[in-house]
Design a protein around this motif. Structure first.
Motif, PDB file in Angstrom:
ATOM      1  N   TRP A  16       0.843 -52.733  23.055  1.00 21.21           N
ATOM      2  CA  TRP A  16      -0.505 -52.899  22.273  1.00 21.21           C
ATOM      3  C   TRP A  16      -0.416 -52.862  20.894  1.00 21.21           C
ATOM      4  O   TRP A  16       0.375 -52.433  20.295  1.00 21.21           O
ATOM      5  CB  TRP A  16      -1.107 -51.816  23.126  1.00 21.21           C
ATOM      6  CG  TRP A  16      -1.513 -51.897  24.400  1.00 21.21           C
ATOM      7  CD1 TRP A  16      -0.806 -51.320  25.230  1.00 21.21           C
ATOM      8  CD2 TRP A  16      -2.604 -52.677  24.920  1.00 21.21           C
ATOM      9  NE1 TRP A  16      -1.388 -51.430  26.576  1.00 21.21           N
ATOM     10  CE2 TRP A  16      -2.448 -52.382  26.497  1.00 21.21           C
ATOM     11  CE3 TRP A  16      -3.545 -53.449  24.739  1.00 21.21           C
ATOM     12  CZ2 TRP A  16      -3.433 -52.830  27.564  1.00 21.21           C
ATOM     13  CZ3 TRP A  16      -4.347 -54.006  25.532  1.00 21.21           C
ATOM     14  CH2 TRP A  16      -4.191 -53.729  27.006  1.00 21.21           C
ATOM     15  N   ASP A  17      -1.235 -53.512  20.409  1.00 19.08           N
ATOM     16  CA  ASP A  17      -1.474 -53.961  18.792  1.00 19.08           C
ATOM     17  C   ASP A  17      -2.217 -52.471  18.441  1.00 19.08           C
ATOM     18  O   ASP A  17      -3.511 -52.250  19.016  1.00 19.08           O
ATOM     19  CB  ASP A  17      -1.965 -54.946  18.327  1.00 19.08           C
ATOM     20  CG  ASP A  17      -2.244 -55.074  16.824  1.00 19.08           C
ATOM     21  OD1 ASP A  17      -1.702 -53.985  16.098  1.00 19.08           O
ATOM     22  OD2 ASP A  17      -2.700 -56.099  16.439  1.00 19.08           O
ATOM     23  N   LYS A  22      -7.540 -49.163  18.109  1.00 18.79           N
ATOM     24  CA  LYS A  22      -8.380 -48.013  17.280  1.00 18.79           C
ATOM     25  C   LYS A  22      -9.759 -48.668  17.194  1.00 18.79           C
ATOM     26  O   LYS A  22     -10.751 -48.151  17.358  1.00 18.79           O
ATOM     27  CB  LYS A  22      -7.605 -47.942  15.811  1.00 18.79           C
ATOM     28  CG  LYS A  22      -6.578 -47.064  15.867  1.00 18.79           C
ATOM     29  CD  LYS A  22      -6.097 -46.678  14.508  1.00 18.79           C
ATOM     30  CE  LYS A  22      -4.899 -45.535  14.340  1.00 18.79           C
ATOM     31  NZ  LYS A  22      -4.363 -45.553  13.061  1.00 18.79           N
ATOM     32  N   ILE A  23      -9.675 -49.976  16.927  1.00 16.66           N
ATOM     33  CA  ILE A  23     -10.928 -50.704  16.999  1.00 16.66           C
ATOM     34  C   ILE A  23     -11.882 -50.529  18.216  1.00 16.66           C
ATOM     35  O   ILE A  23     -12.966 -50.494  18.326  1.00 16.66           O
ATOM     36  CB  ILE A  23     -10.854 -52.155  16.447  1.00 16.66           C
ATOM     37  CG1 ILE A  23     -10.519 -52.032  14.820  1.00 16.66           C
ATOM     38  CG2 ILE A  23     -12.212 -53.033  16.559  1.00 16.66           C
ATOM     39  CD1 ILE A  23     -10.166 -53.697  14.619  1.00 16.66           C
ATOM     40  N   VAL A  24     -10.934 -50.686  19.338  1.00 17.94           N
ATOM     41  CA  VAL A  24     -11.675 -50.394  20.682  1.00 17.94           C
ATOM     42  C   VAL A  24     -11.968 -49.414  20.777  1.00 17.94           C
ATOM     43  O   VAL A  24     -13.254 -49.165  21.586  1.00 17.94           O
ATOM     44  CB  VAL A  24     -10.558 -51.116  21.830  1.00 17.94           C
ATOM     45  CG1 VAL A  24     -10.930 -50.581  23.222  1.00 17.94           C
ATOM     46  CG2 VAL A  24     -10.186 -52.497  21.818  1.00 17.94           C
ATOM     47  N   PHE A  25     -11.336 -48.185  20.495  1.00 19.49           N
ATOM     48  CA  PHE A  25     -11.741 -46.850  20.857  1.00 19.49           C
ATOM     49  C   PHE A  25     -12.983 -46.634  20.108  1.00 19.49           C
ATOM     50  O   PHE A  25     -14.084 -46.114  20.452  1.00 19.49           O
ATOM     51  CB  PHE A  25     -10.751 -45.917  20.243  1.00 19.49           C
ATOM     52  CG  PHE A  25     -11.068 -44.515  20.481  1.00 19.49           C
ATOM     53  CD1 PHE A  25     -10.826 -44.035  21.649  1.00 19.49           C
ATOM     54  CD2 PHE A  25     -11.227 -43.761  19.181  1.00 19.49           C
ATOM     55  CE1 PHE A  25     -11.353 -42.513  21.871  1.00 19.49           C
ATOM     56  CE2 PHE A  25     -11.657 -42.353  19.452  1.00 19.49           C
ATOM     57  CZ  PHE A  25     -11.605 -41.760  20.707  1.00 19.49           C
ATOM     58  N   TYR A  26     -13.182 -46.851  18.633  1.00 21.86           N
ATOM     59  CA  TYR A  26     -14.524 -46.962  17.901  1.00 21.86           C
ATOM     60  C   TYR A  26     -15.539 -47.534  18.549  1.00 21.86           C
ATOM     61  O   TYR A  26     -16.780 -46.850  18.688  1.00 21.86           O
ATOM     62  CB  TYR A  26     -14.226 -47.112  16.345  1.00 21.86           C
ATOM     63  CG  TYR A  26     -12.928 -46.122  15.733  1.00 21.86           C
ATOM     64  CD1 TYR A  26     -13.103 -44.692  15.983  1.00 21.86           C
ATOM     65  CD2 TYR A  26     -11.969 -46.846  15.076  1.00 21.86           C
ATOM     66  CE1 TYR A  26     -12.245 -43.916  15.298  1.00 21.86           C
ATOM     67  CE2 TYR A  26     -11.079 -45.634  14.370  1.00 21.86           C
ATOM     68  CZ  TYR A  26     -11.141 -44.440  14.572  1.00 21.86           C
ATOM     69  OH  TYR A  26     -10.509 -43.564  14.019  1.00 21.86           O
ATOM     70  N   ILE A  65     -16.503 -44.565  29.541  1.00 22.46           N
ATOM     71  CA  ILE A  65     -15.946 -43.298  29.469  1.00 22.46           C
ATOM     72  C   ILE A  65     -14.419 -43.618  29.854  1.00 22.46           C
ATOM     73  O   ILE A  65     -13.658 -43.048  29.634  1.00 22.46           O
ATOM     74  CB  ILE A  65     -16.596 -42.082  30.451  1.00 22.46           C
ATOM     75  CG1 ILE A  65     -17.737 -41.583  29.726  1.00 22.46           C
ATOM     76  CG2 ILE A  65     -15.490 -41.131  30.582  1.00 22.46           C
ATOM     77  CD1 ILE A  65     -18.712 -40.722  30.524  1.00 22.46           C
ATOM     78  N   LEU A  66     -14.212 -44.255  30.861  1.00 26.31           N
ATOM     79  CA  LEU A  66     -12.913 -44.759  31.670  1.00 26.31           C
ATOM     80  C   LEU A  66     -12.139 -45.663  30.423  1.00 26.31           C
ATOM     81  O   LEU A  66     -10.962 -45.280  30.290  1.00 26.31           O
ATOM     82  CB  LEU A  66     -13.147 -45.697  32.803  1.00 26.31           C
ATOM     83  CG  LEU A  66     -13.695 -44.951  34.033  1.00 26.31           C
ATOM     84  CD1 LEU A  66     -13.766 -45.845  35.069  1.00 26.31           C
ATOM     85  CD2 LEU A  66     -12.659 -43.757  34.262  1.00 26.31           C
ATOM     86  N   ILE A  67     -12.895 -46.444  29.538  1.00 21.17           N
ATOM     87  CA  ILE A  67     -12.381 -47.365  28.335  1.00 21.17           C
ATOM     88  C   ILE A  67     -11.756 -46.436  27.391  1.00 21.17           C
ATOM     89  O   ILE A  67     -10.893 -46.339  26.939  1.00 21.17           O
ATOM     90  CB  ILE A  67     -13.187 -48.471  28.116  1.00 21.17           C
ATOM     91  CG1 ILE A  67     -13.390 -49.534  29.069  1.00 21.17           C
ATOM     92  CG2 ILE A  67     -12.642 -48.880  26.670  1.00 21.17           C
ATOM     93  CD1 ILE A  67     -14.419 -50.506  28.776  1.00 21.17           C
ATOM     94  N   LEU A  68     -12.767 -45.329  27.058  1.00 25.15           N
ATOM     95  CA  LEU A  68     -12.339 -44.366  26.099  1.00 25.15           C
ATOM     96  C   LEU A  68     -10.995 -43.530  26.281  1.00 25.15           C
ATOM     97  O   LEU A  68     -10.234 -43.358  25.351  1.00 25.15           O
ATOM     98  CB  LEU A  68     -13.690 -43.480  25.627  1.00 25.15           C
ATOM     99  CG  LEU A  68     -14.592 -44.083  24.874  1.00 25.15           C
ATOM    100  CD1 LEU A  68     -15.777 -43.046  24.815  1.00 25.15           C
ATOM    101  CD2 LEU A  68     -14.044 -44.155  23.555  1.00 25.15           C
ATOM    102  N   LEU A  69     -11.118 -43.183  27.849  1.00 22.30           N
ATOM    103  CA  LEU A  69      -9.883 -42.314  28.423  1.00 22.30           C
ATOM    104  C   LEU A  69      -8.763 -43.144  28.299  1.00 22.30           C
ATOM    105  O   LEU A  69      -7.559 -42.646  27.677  1.00 22.30           O
ATOM    106  CB  LEU A  69     -10.041 -41.779  29.622  1.00 22.30           C
ATOM    107  CG  LEU A  69     -11.367 -40.522  29.735  1.00 22.30           C
ATOM    108  CD1 LEU A  69     -11.467 -40.480  31.285  1.00 22.30           C
ATOM    109  CD2 LEU A  69     -10.990 -39.582  29.136  1.00 22.30           C
ATOM    110  N   PHE A  70      -8.780 -44.414  28.428  1.00 22.72           N
ATOM    111  CA  PHE A  70      -7.533 -45.383  28.555  1.00 22.72           C
ATOM    112  C   PHE A  70      -6.902 -45.644  27.235  1.00 22.72           C
ATOM    113  O   PHE A  70      -5.885 -45.365  26.915  1.00 22.72           O
ATOM    114  CB  PHE A  70      -7.874 -46.768  29.370  1.00 22.72           C
ATOM    115  CG  PHE A  70      -6.897 -47.718  29.304  1.00 22.72           C
ATOM    116  CD1 PHE A  70      -5.773 -47.533  30.053  1.00 22.72           C
ATOM    117  CD2 PHE A  70      -6.819 -48.752  28.274  1.00 22.72           C
ATOM    118  CE1 PHE A  70      -4.750 -48.489  30.122  1.00 22.72           C
ATOM    119  CE2 PHE A  70      -5.916 -49.673  28.170  1.00 22.72           C
ATOM    120  CZ  PHE A  70      -4.908 -49.482  28.947  1.00 22.72           C
ATOM    121  N   THR A  71      -7.869 -45.757  26.215  1.00 24.40           N
ATOM    122  CA  THR A  71      -7.605 -46.296  24.858  1.00 24.40           C
ATOM    123  C   THR A  71      -7.073 -44.955  24.148  1.00 24.40           C
ATOM    124  O   THR A  71      -5.928 -45.047  23.527  1.00 24.40           O
ATOM    125  CB  THR A  71      -8.702 -46.797  23.977  1.00 24.40           C
ATOM    126  OG1 THR A  71      -9.912 -45.816  24.094  1.00 24.40           O
ATOM    127  CG2 THR A  71      -8.888 -48.176  24.498  1.00 24.40           C
TER     128      THR A  71
END
Length: 75
Positions: A16-17, A22-26, A65-71
């Motif tokens: 992963w880039d 980080k952008i996905v997380f924010y 929430i699932l996306i945040l946990l994954f990222t």
């Protein structure tokens, strides 16, 4: 598909880039904050017995929430 990359002599990224993660997380965190705020507004307006909570809003909160946990795990 990998064969095409080999024929064209292109490198295929296997990881992963991190700057994009980080952008996905924010963005996911902002989406979660907006969704929780919207659920609060929905709860504030929930006065009649026939009023219902938005199923799509609850689904978005769970998926975010699932996306945040994954990222967070992959950062």
């Amino acid at each position: 598909m990998v064969q095409i990359f080999r024929i064209l002599h292109l490198d295929v990224r296997q990881d992963w880039d991190q700057s994009l993660m980080k952008i996905v997380f924010y963005l996911s965190f902002a989406q979660l904050a907006i969704s929780i705020f919207s659920l609060g507004v929905n709860a504030k307006r929930h006065r009649r017995k026939s009023d219902r909570y938005s199923k799509s809003l609850i689904t978005i909160i769970i998926l975010t929430i699932l996306i945040l946990l994954f990222t967070f795990k992959n950062m």
